[in-house]
Design a protein around this motif. Sequence first.
Motif, PDB file in Angstrom:
ATOM      1  N   ASP A  38      56.848  88.799  71.911  1.00 34.27           N
ATOM      2  CA  ASP A  38      55.647  89.162  72.404  1.00 34.27           C
ATOM      3  C   ASP A  38      54.894  88.125  73.140  1.00 34.27           C
ATOM      4  N   GLU A  39      54.078  88.084  74.120  1.00 30.09           N
ATOM      5  CA  GLU A  39      53.633  87.147  75.007  1.00 30.09           C
ATOM      6  C   GLU A  39      52.300  86.397  74.103  1.00 30.09           C
ATOM      7  N   GLY A  40      51.738  87.231  73.274  1.00 26.56           N
ATOM      8  CA  GLY A  40      50.706  86.311  72.788  1.00 26.56           C
ATOM      9  C   GLY A  40      51.311  85.585  71.579  1.00 26.56           C
ATOM     10  N   GLY A  41      52.636  86.062  70.869  1.00 26.36           N
ATOM     11  CA  GLY A  41      53.346  85.072  69.979  1.00 26.36           C
ATOM     12  C   GLY A  41      53.676  84.053  70.480  1.00 26.36           C
ATOM     13  N   ARG A  42      54.256  83.966  71.823  1.00 27.93           N
ATOM     14  CA  ARG A  42      54.716  82.699  72.727  1.00 27.93           C
ATOM     15  C   ARG A  42      53.658  81.735  72.959  1.00 27.93           C
ATOM     16  N   ARG A  43      52.361  82.297  73.274  1.00 29.62           N
ATOM     17  CA  ARG A  43      51.263  81.568  73.583  1.00 29.62           C
ATOM     18  C   ARG A  43      50.819  80.773  72.274  1.00 29.62           C
ATOM     19  N   VAL A  44      50.847  81.452  71.232  1.00 34.55           N
ATOM     20  CA  VAL A  44      50.349  80.759  69.861  1.00 34.55           C
ATOM     21  C   VAL A  44      51.509  79.701  69.784  1.00 34.55           C
ATOM     22  N   SER A  45      52.835  80.029  69.838  1.00 33.04           N
ATOM     23  CA  SER A  45      53.846  79.091  69.614  1.00 33.04           C
ATOM     24  C   SER A  45      53.804  77.803  70.420  1.00 33.04           C
ATOM     25  N   ASP A  46      53.752  77.881  71.738  1.00 30.58           N
ATOM     26  CA  ASP A  46      53.466  77.052  72.742  1.00 30.58           C
ATOM     27  C   ASP A  46      52.312  76.225  72.168  1.00 30.58           C
ATOM     28  N   ALA A  47      51.028  76.671  71.744  1.00 24.74           N
ATOM     29  CA  ALA A  47      49.909  75.792  71.424  1.00 24.74           C
ATOM     30  C   ALA A  47      50.327  75.073  70.176  1.00 24.74           C
ATOM     31  N   THR A  48      51.034  75.544  69.443  1.00 25.70           N
ATOM     32  CA  THR A  48      51.458  74.886  68.226  1.00 25.70           C
ATOM     33  C   THR A  48      52.506  73.708  68.258  1.00 25.70           C
ATOM     34  N   LEU A  49      53.418  74.010  69.178  1.00 19.95           N
ATOM     35  CA  LEU A  49      54.211  73.098  69.563  1.00 19.95           C
ATOM     36  C   LEU A  49      53.405  71.531  70.402  1.00 19.95           C
ATOM     37  N   ASP A  50      52.606  72.000  71.237  1.00 21.72           N
ATOM     38  CA  ASP A  50      51.489  71.074  71.789  1.00 21.72           C
ATOM     39  C   ASP A  50      50.920  70.440  70.910  1.00 21.72           C
ATOM     40  N   LEU A  51      50.371  71.023  69.830  1.00 25.09           N
ATOM     41  CA  LEU A  51      49.488  70.406  68.955  1.00 25.09           C
ATOM     42  C   LEU A  51      50.473  69.214  68.135  1.00 25.09           C
ATOM     43  N   MET A  52      51.670  69.592  67.593  1.00 24.84           N
ATOM     44  CA  MET A  52      52.447  68.608  67.080  1.00 24.84           C
ATOM     45  C   MET A  52      52.751  67.498  67.979  1.00 24.84           C
ATOM     46  N   ALA A  53      53.280  67.699  69.256  1.00 18.53           N
ATOM     47  CA  ALA A  53      53.047  66.634  70.165  1.00 18.53           C
ATOM     48  C   ALA A  53      51.776  65.801  70.306  1.00 18.53           C
ATOM     49  N   SER A  54      50.766  66.082  70.184  1.00 15.80           N
ATOM     50  CA  SER A  54      49.542  65.601  70.233  1.00 15.80           C
ATOM     51  C   SER A  54      49.213  64.605  69.195  1.00 15.80           C
ATOM     52  N   TRP A  55      49.844  64.765  68.213  1.00 18.69           N
ATOM     53  CA  TRP A  55      49.795  63.755  67.004  1.00 18.69           C
ATOM     54  C   TRP A  55      50.602  62.406  67.196  1.00 18.69           C
ATOM     55  N   TYR A  56      51.109  62.265  68.460  1.00 17.27           N
ATOM     56  CA  TYR A  56      51.944  61.065  68.685  1.00 17.27           C
ATOM     57  C   TYR A  56      51.683  60.545  70.143  1.00 17.27           C
ATOM     58  N   PRO A  57      51.914  59.237  70.198  1.00 19.27           N
ATOM     59  CA  PRO A  57      51.471  58.631  71.693  1.00 19.27           C
ATOM     60  C   PRO A  57      52.087  59.711  72.723  1.00 19.27           C
ATOM     61  N   ARG A  58      51.483  59.627  73.827  1.00 18.03           N
ATOM     62  CA  ARG A  58      51.736  60.787  74.849  1.00 18.03           C
ATOM     63  C   ARG A  58      52.789  60.621  75.668  1.00 18.03           C
ATOM     64  N   PRO A  59      53.511  59.369  75.552  1.00 19.09           N
ATOM     65  CA  PRO A  59      54.766  59.244  76.040  1.00 19.09           C
ATOM     66  C   PRO A  59      56.003  59.993  75.203  1.00 19.09           C
ATOM     67  N   LEU A  60      55.591  60.016  73.873  1.00 19.92           N
ATOM     68  CA  LEU A  60      56.538  60.863  73.007  1.00 19.92           C
ATOM     69  C   LEU A  60      56.655  62.321  72.897  1.00 19.92           C
ATOM     70  N   ALA A  61      55.442  62.705  73.684  1.00 20.20           N
ATOM     71  CA  ALA A  61      55.181  64.164  73.498  1.00 20.20           C
ATOM     72  C   ALA A  61      56.363  65.033  73.861  1.00 20.20           C
ATOM     73  N   PRO A  62      56.993  64.833  75.123  1.00 21.94           N
ATOM     74  CA  PRO A  62      58.283  65.517  75.256  1.00 21.94           C
ATOM     75  C   PRO A  62      59.429  65.549  74.347  1.00 21.94           C
TER      76      PRO A  62
END
Length: 304
Positions: A180-204
Amino acid sequence: MKRYDRLKEIRGMDPERDFFKIYRMMATLEFPWDITRALELALYRTYAVPSIGRLLAGTGEFPDRTQKRYDDTALLLDAVVEHGFDSESGRTAIRRINQMHRSYDISNDDMRYVLCTFVVIPGRWVDAYGWRRFSGHERHAIAAYYRTLGKHMGIQDIPGSYAEFERCLDAYEAEHFGWDEGGRRVSDATLDLMASWYPRPLAPLVRGASRALLDDSLLQAFRYEQPHPAARALVRGALRARAKAVRLLPPRRVPHFVRQNPEIKGYPNGYAVAELGTFPAARRGAGPGSCPVPHGRAVSDAAE
């Protein structure tokens, strides 16, 4: 106190009668980091059910205010763990959860599935990455705890045991996981949030490590590429190495609550439980969102 003394104490309790005390010990003393990670994964799994992912995307809350939604969900659940079902804070937290849920047309089946993830995913996570596995008493207690929470939320046909929760979860995912496109958007946003908890170079790296922990059913539902086998082996090996290190540490003596986690970032000046969450307009005929369970003293006594 030695490393396994608390497990001996838990095995001396009645997991049906003492479920609150046992689960509180599990969540705040024995496995606070692991259960936090497992509940994050539990909620994340629910996005792969299209009816759930689509609803969360449609509210705009998870894609647009992901940190606040994470904080509010964690803190509302934590208030019950810290203070008990019959405490003022616990009752307020459940009332807020019910008010939010009843503002939307959510099926009982979806609500029951989410409840199942709270029981089963921590068990599977701790068995794979915890410093020890859950005991039978702990599986019984976590099922009883969330069975009680489900009753307070008005969920019907709740499984009666850990094994029944597990069967319900597996069957529901097999039938309902999908794109579902909406579920994928929520998933992407959640992974981005978890990445934001660390220094930017580590996000990927954080995003890649997070995807390496997903099983094939989740990857397929969100249409993510399969992680490289080496990445999966590295991430999962690191978690197992952490578990071995934690096993050598002395047991935690002071409870650690979710509100103390560094990932909770939205309330640097504190918060009121009654003000957590969203306040959408009530769905017609949905009711006030109060708790359907009468409150006495039994559970609050256990929390004291």
